[in-house]
Design a protein around this motif. Structure first.
Motif, PDB file in Angstrom:
ATOM      1  N   THR A  80       0.808  -1.216   0.000  1.00 58.46           N
ATOM      2  CA  THR A  80       0.000   0.000   0.000  1.00 58.46           C
ATOM      3  C   THR A  80       0.843   1.269   0.000  1.00 58.46           C
ATOM      4  N   MET A 100      -4.848   1.577  -6.692  1.00 56.58           N
ATOM      5  CA  MET A 100      -4.174   1.870  -5.425  1.00 56.58           C
ATOM      6  C   MET A 100      -3.800   3.345  -5.315  1.00 56.58           C
ATOM      7  N   GLY A 128      -4.838   1.399  -1.012  1.00 59.88           N
ATOM      8  CA  GLY A 128      -5.374   0.071  -1.256  1.00 59.88           C
ATOM      9  C   GLY A 128      -5.365  -0.741   0.033  1.00 59.88           C
TER      10      GLY A 128
END
Length: 681
Positions: free
Chosen positions: A449, A472, A477
């Motif tokens: 992430t 993302m 995300g």
């Protein structure tokens, strides 16, 4: 001959003889010709001069002119010349002289110095004469590091050791002979039992053959009787026709009517024409046994040639070895056994009667499964259900193998077998990884992430490539799931979009819902429906594969069917919905509450991820004040079976997790910015 016998007797029993006859009964010193000269008392007892002088020097003895015998307490007058005037014990002196002469004959002496007794150094393991030897052993200058004793004593000691060792050898040889004889007896019994088994097996085949022979003979009888009946019926017809012809011929010599004779001739002509039908037998005598009409005969011959076998083995248990791998409680462990023959050559065939007995430290038996690999090696599989000490006994032919029994410890901790990643933004680094998914092709997709990418690894946790910026955005995300058509769904809590991508990162579709607040995780059921867990809305949203909204369920709260700080969602055995927060709840596919697997209990904690392995186990990561770990539950009963504590590589805020088909679990360690692989079965 007498001298030789005496020397041998003195040599063997000298100490006992000296103690009984040549030792002063008062001071227990050996008589000699000096201080301990033997003196004969009027009472016939012998006491050494030293003891008598000590007694005579006692209070009042000299004045009284007498003393008491220290042995019989009889009063003995003291001669005018004192103790020295007492007569010597001639018998004891003669025995001393005799012993001295005999000992000189058996005590090894130096060939150059006849008065020097040979000595033996136990430190150097050598025999020497003080006068002949220079250096450490010469002239009595041995250092304190050398242990020197008379060679005669050394011979006696070594003789005793020799006899002791010989006795041990004889005992072992007797035991060996007993073992071999036992094995011969077992061999005879095994041969007899094997012959019996062969006879029974062959008898079974013989019985089947006899049964088949009977069936064939019965078939011949049935065919013969059938044919015979047809021919007998034909004979009956022929006999009936003969009688009819005979009747027509009777009385012809008396016939005078020409017409009647002509009619009978016409009837016989017709009958002659009809008799052609009975001239040939209506059945034949053909019966023949055949066994080459198919492959049964050759098959039987081949089968009989290959039927049964007599197995033997040259395995020598004392050279067979076993290796027990390091193990942890709750994880299946394998012990490997290798078989060797008497010459140390590895066996290439299996079939040996290997017997396994595994016990826990309290004596409880542990279930094992022996796998014969048919190449001279065997695997013993077992599951230590609790940590502690175990003892494994392995026998072949009822004899223990080398080093059996084996003692080992099942550790209480379960540590990772692989670990990948460090904090950072490089190719090999993670920054706030939160979730992962694995495909049947062996690829592992990890939601990195903080770096707005998906890191793709193989099963050995080796980097393959990266997928970037697909759903993302804004480093947000939070959830990733694999669909049945090998695409990935990604949940983004900031943009509130669900994005579907292929394995190359190309976007297939995106969808959202107006009620989304904080979509935290997602999963895909067997119908392809996408279920999204929204922590902000405290609800689960259900979408068609196309992204069309279907329904939602859940609310905020602590009661059954409600959620508080949702963290993960997964599918159960039959598409049940499993949701975790501080507890784990199971719902039907349409959101009806079924049961609770793990309640929060006393310890305030929180789950980070949950997954069902399809084989009856539910795994969940959990963080508590005492630490972080992975829990392994029975999916059906909900019972906690054990935990993976990762003792030597502590977990810190573990989040998403995924399982493989070979009972390994991959855990995203958010706090340590890495991924760890554990075995859980």
């Amino acid at each position: 001959m007498t001298s030789s016998t005496l020397v041998e007797t003195v040599s063997i029993d000298y100490e006992d003889f000296s103690e009984s006859f040549l030792t002063c009964g008062t001071c227990l010193c050996t008589y000699d010709g000096q201080e301990h000269t033997p003196k004969l008392l009027p009472c016939s007892h012998t006491v050494c001069r030293s003891c008598l002088e000590r007694i005579a020097a006692g209070n009042g003895v000299r004045d009284a002119g007498s003393f008491r015998c220290p042995i019989c307490r009889e009063t003995i007058p003291l001669p005018r010349g004192g103790v020295n005037a007492l007569p010597p014990s001639f018998l004891v002196n003669q025995l001393l002289d005799l012993m001295s002469r005999q000992r000189r004959e058996v005590i090894p002496k130096c060939s150059l110095h006849s008065s020097q007794e040979l000595l033996f150094c136990e430190t150097c393991d050598c025999v020497f004469c003080r006068l002949c030897t220079t250096g450490a052993h010469g002239n009595g200058t041995e250092s304190g590091q050398h242990t020197v004793i008379p060679f005669s004593i050394a011979i006696k000691r070594m003789s005793e050791i020799l006899l002791y060792k010989a006795h041990l050898c004889i005992s072992k040889l007797n035991k060996a002979a007993e073992n071999v004889n036992d094995e011969v007896t077992k061999l005879d019994a095994a041969a007899e039992e094997t012959v019996g088994a062969i006879n029974r097996a062959v008898q079974e085949i013989t019985t089947v053959l006899e049964q088949r022979r009977g069936e064939l003979i019965e078939t011949v009888k049935k065919l013969k009787n059938g044919k015979k009946k047809i021919l007998a019926d034909q004979l009956s017809i022929i006999e009936a026709e003969k009688e009819k012809v005979q009747v027509q011929c009777n009385g012809l010599q008396y016939q005078v009517e020409v017409r009647n004779i002509t009619n009978r001739i016409s009837d016989l002509n017709k009958k002659l024409d009809s008799l052609n039908a009975v001239m040939e037998p209506r059945e034949n005598a053909f019966l023949k046994y055949e066994h080459e009409h198919n492959s049964a005969s050759s098959d039987i011959e081949k089968s009989i040639r290959e039927f049964g076998r007599v197995r033997s083995s040259t395995t020598y248990p004392a050279l067979c070895s076993a290796t027990v791998r390091s193990c942890s409680a709750h994880l299946e462990t394998t012990a490997s056994i290798l078989a060797f023959d008497y010459h140390g050559t590895a066996q290439t065939e299996g079939g040996d009667p290997v017997v396994i007995d595994l016990r826990y430290e309290n004596g409880d038996s542990v279930k094992t499964h022996l796998v014969d690999k048919h190449n001279g090696s065997y695997d013993v599989k077992f599951l230590p259900e609790q940590p502690g000490n175990y003892k494994l006994n392995v026998t072949v032919f009822d004899r223990p193998i080398k080093d059996s029994p084996f003692h080992f410890v099942a550790a209480e901790h379960i540590n990772p077998i692989l670990q990948y990643g460090l904090r950072g933004s490089g190719e090999l680094h993670f920054l706030q990884p939160v979730g992962l998914a694995s495909s049947s092709c062996g690829k592992i997709f990890i939601l990195d992430t903080g770096n707005s990418r998906i890191k793709v690894l193989n099963r050995d946790l080796e980097l393959i490539r990266h997928i970037k910026n697909a759903g993302m955005e804004e480093r947000s995300g939070t959830g990733i799931a694999l669909s049945g058509k090998n695409t990935l769904f990604i949940a983004n809590w900031r943009t509130k979009f669900i994005t579907e991508i292929d394995f190359e990162g190309s976007v297939i579709q995106k969808f959202t819902h107006s009620d989304f607040v904080e979509p935290i995780d997602l999963t895909v059921n067997s119908s392809g429906q996408v279920l999204v867990a929204d922590n902000g809305a405290s609800a689960v949203f259900i979408f068609e594969p196309s992204g069309k909204f279907v329904s939602r369920f859940g609310k905020k709260g602590a009661e059954h069917g409600a959620f508080n700080l949702m963290s993960s969602i997964t599918m159960g055995q039959q598409d049940e919905v499993v949701v975790s927060d501080s507890r784990i709840q199971v719902f039907t596919a349409n959101g009806k509450f079924l049961r609770e697997i793990y309640s929060e209990g006393k310890g305030k904690g929180h789950h980070g991820g949950v997954v069902y392995d399809g084989k009856g186990n539910l795994l969940a990561t959990r963080c508590e004040k005492s630490g972080s770990f992975v829990q392994v539950f029975s999916y059906q009963s909900g019972n906690l079976q054990f935990t993976i504590d990762s003792h030597d590589a502590k977990l810190k805020r573990p989040s998403g997790l995924e399982v493989t088909s070979d009972f390994h679990v991959l855990v995203v360690d958010l706090g340590n910015d890495c991924i760890k692989k554990f075995r859980y079965r």
